[in-house]
Design a protein around this motif. Structure first.
Motif, short mmCIF file in Angstrom:
data_model
loop_
_atom_site.label_atom_id
_atom_site.label_comp_id
_atom_site.label_asym_id
_atom_site.label_seq_id
_atom_site.Cartn_x
_atom_site.Cartn_y
_atom_site.Cartn_z
N GLN A 96 0.85 -1.19 0.00
CA GLN A 96 0.00 0.00 0.00
C GLN A 96 0.88 1.24 0.00
OE1 GLN A 96 -3.59 -0.12 0.16
NE2 GLN A 96 -3.00 -2.20 -0.43
N GLN A 97 0.28 2.34 -0.42
CA GLN A 97 0.96 3.62 -0.36
C GLN A 97 1.20 4.01 1.10
OE1 GLN A 97 1.08 5.77 -3.54
NE2 GLN A 97 2.79 6.48 -2.33
N ILE A 98 2.41 4.38 1.42
CA ILE A 98 2.69 4.86 2.77
C ILE A 98 2.19 6.30 2.86
CG2 ILE A 98 4.50 5.42 4.44
CD1 ILE A 98 6.22 3.24 3.12
N PRO A 99 1.44 6.65 3.90
CA PRO A 99 0.90 8.01 4.01
C PRO A 99 2.00 9.06 3.95
CG PRO A 99 -0.06 6.59 5.68
CD PRO A 99 1.03 5.80 5.01
N GLU A 100 1.69 10.14 3.25
CA GLU A 100 2.72 11.13 2.99
C GLU A 100 3.26 11.77 4.27
OE1 GLU A 100 3.15 14.53 -0.42
OE2 GLU A 100 1.58 13.05 -0.59
N GLU A 101 2.37 11.90 5.28
CA GLU A 101 2.86 12.53 6.51
C GLU A 101 3.88 11.64 7.22
OE1 GLU A 101 -0.29 12.06 5.75
OE2 GLU A 101 -1.42 11.09 7.35
N ARG A 102 3.76 10.34 7.02
CA ARG A 102 4.76 9.43 7.58
C ARG A 102 6.08 9.59 6.83
NH1 ARG A 102 6.36 5.13 10.36
NH2 ARG A 102 7.20 3.27 9.35
N LEU A 103 5.99 9.74 5.52
CA LEU A 103 7.19 9.92 4.72
C LEU A 103 7.87 11.25 5.01
CD1 LEU A 103 5.95 8.49 1.31
CD2 LEU A 103 7.60 7.44 2.86
N ILE A 113 2.73 2.24 8.85
CA ILE A 113 2.68 2.12 10.31
C ILE A 113 2.23 0.73 10.73
CG2 ILE A 113 1.47 2.93 12.37
CD1 ILE A 113 2.97 5.21 11.77
N ASN A 114 1.20 0.23 10.07
CA ASN A 114 0.67 -1.08 10.46
C ASN A 114 1.71 -2.18 10.31
OD1 ASN A 114 -1.83 -0.15 11.18
ND2 ASN A 114 -2.73 -0.48 9.15
N CYS A 115 2.38 -2.20 9.16
CA CYS A 115 3.39 -3.23 8.93
C CYS A 115 4.57 -3.05 9.88
CB CYS A 115 3.87 -3.20 7.50
SG CYS A 115 2.60 -3.74 6.33
N GLN A 116 4.93 -1.79 10.15
CA GLN A 116 6.01 -1.53 11.09
C GLN A 116 5.68 -2.14 12.46
OE1 GLN A 116 8.90 0.69 10.39
NE2 GLN A 116 9.64 -0.38 12.19
N THR A 118 3.54 -4.52 13.11
CA THR A 118 3.53 -5.97 12.99
C THR A 118 4.96 -6.51 13.05
OG1 THR A 118 1.62 -5.76 11.56
CG2 THR A 118 2.71 -7.90 11.61
N ARG A 119 5.84 -5.82 12.29
CA ARG A 119 7.24 -6.23 12.21
C ARG A 119 7.89 -6.19 13.59
NH1 ARG A 119 10.03 -6.61 7.23
NH2 ARG A 119 7.97 -6.49 6.34
N GLU A 120 7.52 -5.19 14.37
CA GLU A 120 8.12 -5.05 15.69
C GLU A 120 7.48 -5.99 16.70
OE1 GLU A 120 7.75 -0.93 16.44
OE2 GLU A 120 9.43 -0.38 15.16
N GLY A 121 6.43 -6.63 16.29
CA GLY A 121 5.81 -7.63 17.15
C GLY A 121 5.09 -7.07 18.34
N ARG A 122 4.48 -5.87 18.14
CA ARG A 122 3.74 -5.31 19.26
C ARG A 122 2.25 -5.27 18.96
NH1 ARG A 122 8.17 -0.92 19.84
NH2 ARG A 122 9.72 -2.25 20.75
#
Ligand SMILES: [Zn+2]
Length: 122
Positions: A96-103, A113-116, A118-122
């Protein structure tokens, strides 16, 4: 049909890269031998040298600790390459497109954010 203004983020990334490179140069220039403590204390704590340096630079330069700088630098290089490839701004986890404000906060982000999370396992 990318919603991302890649040119703008390329400039952001190039600015950031310059800053990180300068910070790394700075660390390399200041570290060896005589430790100059900018807090005004004499740097006589040989056994705490690493900690003292870390605190000093942490306070001054935020994420620009040597090891983090190297890490961020390679992330920045990778992001610039993705701009060239036309894949910039897409989450490498869910596509998915990463939201511009995150970029804007982290132009080198590869995950939304969601994948991050998930990746961090929290
Ligand atoms: Zn994602």
């Amino acid at each position: 049909m990318s919603a991302i203004d890649a040119d703008r983020f390329r400039e952001l990334l190039e600015d950031e890269r310059r800053r990180v490179v300068a910070a790394i140069d700075n660390l390399h220039a200041e570290h060896p031998g005589s430790m100059r403590d900018e807090s005004g204390e004499d740097a006589v704590y040989d056994n705490h040298l690493a900690d003292t340096a870390t605190e000093t630079y942490d306070r001054e330069l935020d994420y620009t600790l040597e090891e983090n700088s190297g890490h961020v630098l390679s992330d920045i290089e990778a992001a610039l390459k993705r701009i060239q490839d036309g894949t910039y701004g897409r989450c490498t986890g869910c596509e998915q497109q990463i939201p511009e404000e995150r970029l804007e906060a982290r132009p080198w982000a590869t995950l939304c954010i969601n994948c991050q999370r998930t990746r961090e396992g929290r």
